[in-house]
Design a protein around this motif. Structure first.
Motif, PDB file in Angstrom:
ATOM      1  N   SER A 245      88.812  74.340  74.043  1.00 14.64           N
ATOM      2  CA  SER A 245      87.485  74.261  73.662  1.00 14.64           C
ATOM      3  C   SER A 245      87.169  75.563  72.845  1.00 14.64           C
TER       4      SER A 245
ATOM      5  N   THR B 202      85.105  70.332  72.420  1.00 10.45           N
ATOM      6  CA  THR B 202      86.433  70.468  72.905  1.00 10.45           C
ATOM      7  C   THR B 202      87.159  69.267  71.574  1.00 10.45           C
TER       8      THR B 202
ATOM      9  N   GLU C 110      87.731  65.717  67.704  1.00  9.59           N
ATOM     10  CA  GLU C 110      86.730  66.152  68.471  1.00  9.59           C
ATOM     11  C   GLU C 110      86.304  64.898  69.709  1.00  9.59           C
TER      12      GLU C 110
END
Length: 540
Positions: free
Chosen positions: A96, A110, A125
Motif C-alpha cells: 500500500s 493498494t 490496483e
C-alpha cells in the motif's frame, strides 16, 4: 420474587426513557453488527474479479518479491505475502502507498502483484471491496455520520444507557418472571403480545446483551482506559517482547516457506494467513504474521498477530498471539473475542448473527411498547388525537429501522457493479441517501402509512443483492449464488410477511392505535372539519 410496587414503577420509567433515547441507535448498531459477523464472505462476494495471473507458489514467492522491489522500490517500506488468496486477496504479494497530498483519513492505494506465465511482473490496483468496512464503521458508530473521534464517545454514552436499560428492565421483570416468562399471549391484544415477545427476547439473550454493553463501553473509551492503565498499573519488563539482535549486513531474511515452517514448529495450531514485512526508519526489518487458532479468541475481528525475527523465525512479541499471552493480555483479548464472536468457529458466528438480529428486534419492540403505552396515557388524560411527540416518535420507529435495512442493502448491492470505483465514501453517500429518504418519508406520512409503504421498498432493496449477482453472471464475471444472496432472499421474504401483517393491522387494528392507518385518516378529516369551522367563523 417480591419488590415494592413503587420501586418497580420507578425502574419501569427509567427503563422506558433510557430505552427510547438509545433504542434507535442501538437498532442500527445491532443490525449492522450482525452483518459484520460475516465480513469476510461479504468481502469475497463484493470484491471484483482480478485480471492477474494465478498466484505463484510459496516457493516462488521470493522471485515475485524481488521483481516487485526492483520495479517498485517504495514497496520495501511494507509489503504483505498472502498465504490464503481469493477474490478479496487476488495475488500472493501486495503493498500500500499513501499519496503525499492525500487526506490523512483517506485509504491508501493498494497494489497486487503476480508473475505472468512468461515470468514478467503484473501489477494491478485492486483489493477487497470497502463495503464490509463501511458496514463495520456504521456498527461501531451506531449509525452516526461524524468523524470517528466524535462518534465513539457518543457511542460510549449510548452503551452506558444500554447497560442501565438492561438492569432496570430486569428489575421490572423479576416480580412476574416465573409466571410470565413462557407465556406468549398471541391474540387480539397486540400490546400484550409485543410485551411478551420483548420480555422473552430480553431474558434469553441477557448474557449476550451484558457482554455487548460492557465491551462497547471498553471500546468507546479505549484510549482513556489505556492511559489510566499506563498511569496506575504500569508493568515492568518487556511485555511479551524479546530483543532482536541486529543481523550482519550481508544476511538475508528467511524465505517465506521457511518462516511458515518455523511458525508451525513453535505454534502447531496457529493457522497462518499472511506475512507482513515492514522496514523501520533505521533500516531494520520487522516481520508480523497474522492468523488464527481455533482454541482461542482473537484480538482482531478475524485474526490474531505476532511479531517474528525475520532472520531466525523466532517469536519476538506475543502480546496478541493466542496461547502465548500473559494474564493481562489474555484478559484484554477476551473483551475483543466476546464482542466479535470470533471463537468457537462458524457455530458461534451464526449464533452471534441471530442474537444481533434479535437484539435489533428487541429495541424495535421496546419502542413499540413505549409508544403504545404513551398513547393510552394520552387517551386517559382526555386527548382525542395523538400528540405531536408521539406521532414523531412513531414515525422514527418505522423510518429509522427500515431506512437502515434498506440503506445497507442498497449500498451492499452497489458494491458489485461499481467495483473499485466504490470507495468507503461512496458507500456512505449511498447509505445515508436511502436512510434519510426513508426517515423523511416516515415523518411526512406517519407511522402507519409509512410502514405499509416502506416495507415493500425495503424488501425490494434486499432483493437488489441477489440481483447484483445475476447481473455479474450476465457480464461474464466469475460469480455464483452464495450465502450472501440466500440470506438476502430470506430477509426479503421476512420483510414481505411483515408488510402483510402491517397492512392488515393498519386497516383492521384498533382505531386509536399509533399504527392504525384509520387513525391517520381520521386525523386528516378532523383537521379538515376544524378548518371548515374556522373558515365559517371568519366569515361571520
Amino acid at each position: 420474587m417480591k419488590i415494592r410496587t413503587d420501586i418497580v414503577k420507578m425502574y419501569k420509567e427509567i427503563h422506558g426513557w433510557v430505552g427510547i433515547i438509545s433504542g434507535l441507535a442501538l437498532f442500527i448498531a445491532f443490525y449492522a453488527g450482525a452483518i459484520t459477523m460475516f465480513e469476510e464472505p461479504l468481502q469475497r462476494w463484493a470484491s471484483p474479479q482480478s485480471g492477474l495471473a494465478a498466484p505463484v507458489s510459496l516457493e516462488r514467492t521470493p522471485e515475485l518479491v524481488a521483481a516487485v522491489l526492483a520495479e517498485h522500490p517504495e514497496a520495501a517500506k511494507g509489503y504483505e505475502i498472502h498465504l490464503a488468496t481469493g477474490p478479496e486477496q487476488p495475488a500472493r504479494v501486495s503493498w500500500s502507498v499513501r499519496n503525499p497530498g492525500a487526506d490523512e483519513h483517506a485509504a491508501p492505494q493498494t497494489f497486487y502483484a503476480a508473475l505472468a506465465p512468461d515470468g514478467s511482473l503484473q501489477v494491478e490496483e485492486q483489493g477487497p471491496s470497502s463495503v464490509a468496512q463501511f458496514v463495520d464503521v456504521l456498527h461501531q458508530q451506531v449509525g452516526l455520520p461524524f468523524a470517528h473521534e466524535i462518534s465513539m464517545p457518543i457511542m460510549g454514552g449510548i452503551a452506558l444507557l444500554y447497560a442501565v436499560a438492561i438492569v432496570s428492565g430486569l428489575i421490572v421483570l423479576l416480580p412476574s418472571l416465573v409466571k410470565d416468562f413462557f407465556a406468549m399471549r398471541i391474540g387480539k391484544n397486540a400490546k400484550r403480545m409485543w410485551l411478551d415477545l420483548h420480555n422473552v427476547l430480553g431474558v434469553l439473550s441477557l448474557p449476550f446483551h451484558l457482554v455487548m454493553a460492557l465491551t462497547a463501553v471498553v471500546f468507546a473509551f479505549h484510549d482513556q482506559f489505556y492511559d489510566a492503565q499506563g498511569a496506575t498499573f504500569a508493568r515492568g519488563g518487556s511485555g511479551g517482547m524479546t530483543e532482536v539482535s541486529a543481523p550482519p549486513p550481508d544476511r538475508e531474511p528467511l524465505a517465506p516457506a521457511a518462516i511458515v515452517q518455523r511458525v508451525r514448529e513453535q505454534a502447531p495450531d496457529f493457522g497462518l494467513r499472511s506475512l507482513n514485512y515492514l522496514q523501520r526508519p533505521d533500516g531494520a526489518r520487522i516481520l508480523r504474521v497474522t492468523g488464527s487458532d481455533p482454541r482461542y479468541g482473537l484480538r482482531g475481528p478475524t485474526y490474531a498477530l505476532a511479531e517474528l525475527d525475520p532472520y531466525t523465525g523466532r517469536f519476538t512479541e506475543t502480546d496478541y498471539m493466542p496461547g502465548m499471552q500473559d494474564g493481562w493480555g489474555a484478559t484484554i483479548t477476551s473483551f475483543f473475542a466476546l464482542h466479535f464472536g470470533n471463537f468457537g468457529g462458524a457455530g458461534i458466528r451464526w449464533t452471534y448473527f441471530l442474537l444481533g438480529l434479535a437484539g435489533a428486534f428487541l429495541f424495535y419492540t421496546g419502542n413499540l411498547l413505549w409508544i403504545e403505552s404513551r398513547r393510552r396515557r394520552e387517551r386517559k388524560a382526555g386527548a382525542v388525537m395523538q400528540t405531536r411527540s408521539t406521532r414523531i416518535l412513531g414515525a422514527l420507529t418505522v423510518g429509522v429501522p427500515l431506512g437502515c435495512i434498506a440503506g445497507i442493502s442498497v449500498t451492499v448491492a452497489a458494491a458489485k457493479p461499481l467495483g473499485l470505483n466504490a470507495s468507503e465514501g461512496i458507500h456512505s453517500a449511498i447509505y445515508y441517501a436511502v436512510f434519510l429518504a426513508f426517515t423523511g418519508w416516515a415523518l411526512l406520512r406517519g407511522a402507519a402509512r409509512a410502514g405499509i409503504e416502506l416495507l415493500p421498498l425495503a424488501a425490494a432493496a434486499m432483493l437488489l443483492v441477489p440481483a447484483a449477482t445475476l447481473v455479474s453472471l450476465g457480464q461474464g464475471q466469475s460469480a455464483s449464488v452464495t450465502m450472501v444472496d440466500l440470506t438476502a432472499l430470506l430477509a426479503a421474504g421476512v420483510l414481505w410477511l411483515a408488510w402483510r401483517n402491517t397492512r392488515r393491522r393498519g386497516r383492521k387494528g384498533e382505531r386509536d392505535s399509533v399504527w392504525s392507518a384509520r387513525t391517520e385518516r381520521s386525523r386528516v378529516a378532523t383537521r379538515s372539519i376544524c378548518d371548515d369551522f374556522r373558515s365559517a367563523d371568519r366569515k361571520r
